[in-house]
Motif scaffolding. Sequence first.
Motif, PDB file in Angstrom:
ATOM      1  N   GLY A   8       4.981  38.913  39.407  1.00 53.38           N
ATOM      2  CA  GLY A   8       4.200  38.603  40.592  1.00 53.38           C
ATOM      3  C   GLY A   8       4.929  37.806  41.653  1.00 53.38           C
ATOM      4  O   GLY A   8       4.323  37.394  42.641  1.00 53.38           O
ATOM      5  N   THR A   9       6.236  37.587  41.468  1.00 53.06           N
ATOM      6  CA  THR A   9       7.042  36.882  42.469  1.00 53.06           C
ATOM      7  C   THR A   9       8.240  37.750  42.830  1.00 53.06           C
ATOM      8  O   THR A   9       8.407  38.857  42.330  1.00 53.06           O
ATOM      9  CB  THR A   9       7.551  35.527  41.948  1.00 53.06           C
ATOM     10  N   HIS A  35       8.028  44.718  43.210  1.00 54.37           N
ATOM     11  CA  HIS A  35       8.045  43.310  43.589  1.00 54.37           C
ATOM     12  C   HIS A  35       9.103  43.112  44.678  1.00 54.37           C
ATOM     13  O   HIS A  35      10.175  43.718  44.639  1.00 54.37           O
ATOM     14  CB  HIS A  35       8.411  42.428  42.398  1.00 54.37           C
ATOM     15  N   LEU A 118      -4.809  42.751  43.382  1.00 56.20           N
ATOM     16  CA  LEU A 118      -4.337  41.449  42.915  1.00 56.20           C
ATOM     17  C   LEU A 118      -5.107  40.268  43.494  1.00 56.20           C
ATOM     18  O   LEU A 118      -4.986  39.149  42.986  1.00 56.20           O
ATOM     19  CB  LEU A 118      -2.848  41.294  43.243  1.00 56.20           C
ATOM     20  N   VAL A 122      -5.229  35.955  42.170  1.00 58.33           N
ATOM     21  CA  VAL A 122      -4.233  35.093  42.803  1.00 58.33           C
ATOM     22  C   VAL A 122      -4.482  33.616  42.533  1.00 58.33           C
ATOM     23  O   VAL A 122      -3.537  32.867  42.232  1.00 58.33           O
ATOM     24  CB  VAL A 122      -4.126  35.388  44.317  1.00 58.33           C
ATOM     25  N   THR A 125      -3.642  32.573  39.039  1.00 54.81           N
ATOM     26  CA  THR A 125      -2.187  32.632  38.859  1.00 54.81           C
ATOM     27  C   THR A 125      -1.513  31.408  39.465  1.00 54.81           C
ATOM     28  O   THR A 125      -0.646  30.785  38.840  1.00 54.81           O
ATOM     29  CB  THR A 125      -1.638  33.922  39.486  1.00 54.81           C
ATOM     30  N   TRP A 129       1.049  28.474  38.014  1.00 52.29           N
ATOM     31  CA  TRP A 129       2.394  28.328  38.576  1.00 52.29           C
ATOM     32  C   TRP A 129       2.703  26.912  39.024  1.00 52.29           C
ATOM     33  O   TRP A 129       3.834  26.442  38.897  1.00 52.29           O
ATOM     34  CB  TRP A 129       2.559  29.278  39.763  1.00 52.29           C
ATOM     35  N   LEU A 145       3.768  31.437  47.858  1.00 53.68           N
ATOM     36  CA  LEU A 145       3.609  32.110  46.569  1.00 53.68           C
ATOM     37  C   LEU A 145       2.401  33.035  46.576  1.00 53.68           C
ATOM     38  O   LEU A 145       2.433  34.125  45.993  1.00 53.68           O
ATOM     39  CB  LEU A 145       3.468  31.070  45.457  1.00 53.68           C
ATOM     40  N   ARG A 146       1.342  32.603  47.234  1.00 55.07           N
ATOM     41  CA  ARG A 146       0.141  33.440  47.333  1.00 55.07           C
ATOM     42  C   ARG A 146       0.476  34.751  48.059  1.00 55.07           C
ATOM     43  O   ARG A 146       0.111  35.843  47.599  1.00 55.07           O
ATOM     44  CB  ARG A 146      -0.955  32.682  48.073  1.00 55.07           C
ATOM     45  N   PHE A 149       2.619  37.019  45.863  1.00 58.16           N
ATOM     46  CA  PHE A 149       1.846  37.666  44.807  1.00 58.16           C
ATOM     47  C   PHE A 149       1.030  38.835  45.357  1.00 58.16           C
ATOM     48  O   PHE A 149       1.038  39.945  44.800  1.00 58.16           O
ATOM     49  CB  PHE A 149       0.938  36.628  44.146  1.00 58.16           C
ATOM     50  N   THR A 152       2.747  42.162  46.033  1.00 57.55           N
ATOM     51  CA  THR A 152       3.230  42.956  44.905  1.00 57.55           C
ATOM     52  C   THR A 152       2.379  44.209  44.736  1.00 57.55           C
ATOM     53  O   THR A 152       1.150  44.165  44.852  1.00 57.55           O
ATOM     54  CB  THR A 152       3.176  42.110  43.615  1.00 57.55           C
ATOM     55  N   TYR A 157       2.649  45.858  39.177  1.00 58.03           N
ATOM     56  CA  TYR A 157       2.243  44.620  38.513  1.00 58.03           C
ATOM     57  C   TYR A 157       1.600  44.928  37.164  1.00 58.03           C
ATOM     58  O   TYR A 157       1.920  44.290  36.143  1.00 58.03           O
ATOM     59  CB  TYR A 157       1.273  43.846  39.407  1.00 58.03           C
TER      60      TYR A 157
END
Length: 243
Positions: A8-9, A35, A118, A122, A125, A129, A145-146, A149, A152, A157
């Motif tokens: 997811g990153t 990704h 996703l 989020v 997740t 993280w 990061l959101r 994610f 993706t 995923y």
Amino acid sequence: MLLLAALGTDTRIWDGVAARLAGGTALLRIEHPGHGGAPTEDARSVAQLAARVLRTLDDAGIASAHVAGVSLGAAVALALAADHPGRVRSLTLAHTALRFGDPALWDRRIETARRDGLAPLVEGTLARWLTPGEATADPGRADGLRAMFIATDREAYARCCEAVRDFDGEALPARVRAPTLLVAGDADLATPPAQMLALQQALPRAQLLRLPGAHLGLLAAPGAVAGALQALIDEGDHLWTTT
């Protein structure tokens, strides 16, 4: 140095560490399928993801590399080091495990990703993280990061979740020959420090760096990770040229 990211990153999670490495370190970033803008591929196991990385090294004419991964990326790195020890000069495994929790949890996540995308996943997740303190102290990091994610590909995923769900790395550490750095987060609920300590005991030549962070704890301490990683690079290069 080959960089692999978490589920997811993308490999931008290594930016803070990479910026602090010695200037002569050449970086190769390989994104998981779907990704970081990479094409979606039908890779549904860690072994298939590791074979994909090996093909990329071959296509680039790279005989050996220092390999660093986070979470799923670390599982892929571990498989590569175990199955192709002559290609890995040193190994860095951050926030990972030899098994990744309850398969039923992953089944629910896969079903949600395929059915709803996703977005419903989020916030849960992000809570794994980053610690609440990290998210509050640096809202920009959480926002980045959101966005990473959400960008993706949902099917990619889900397939990578299948790889995580089915991963069993118990037999891999005994085949690793490269000097290894393990990075653990003391507040990591996804891959707790106890799992990283078990991994250290299973690996013949591993040192453990513990950070006061969650599943992406390396984001909050890039200097500490870079310092340990640079020492590992130097050790791996020395061993490579003297054996």
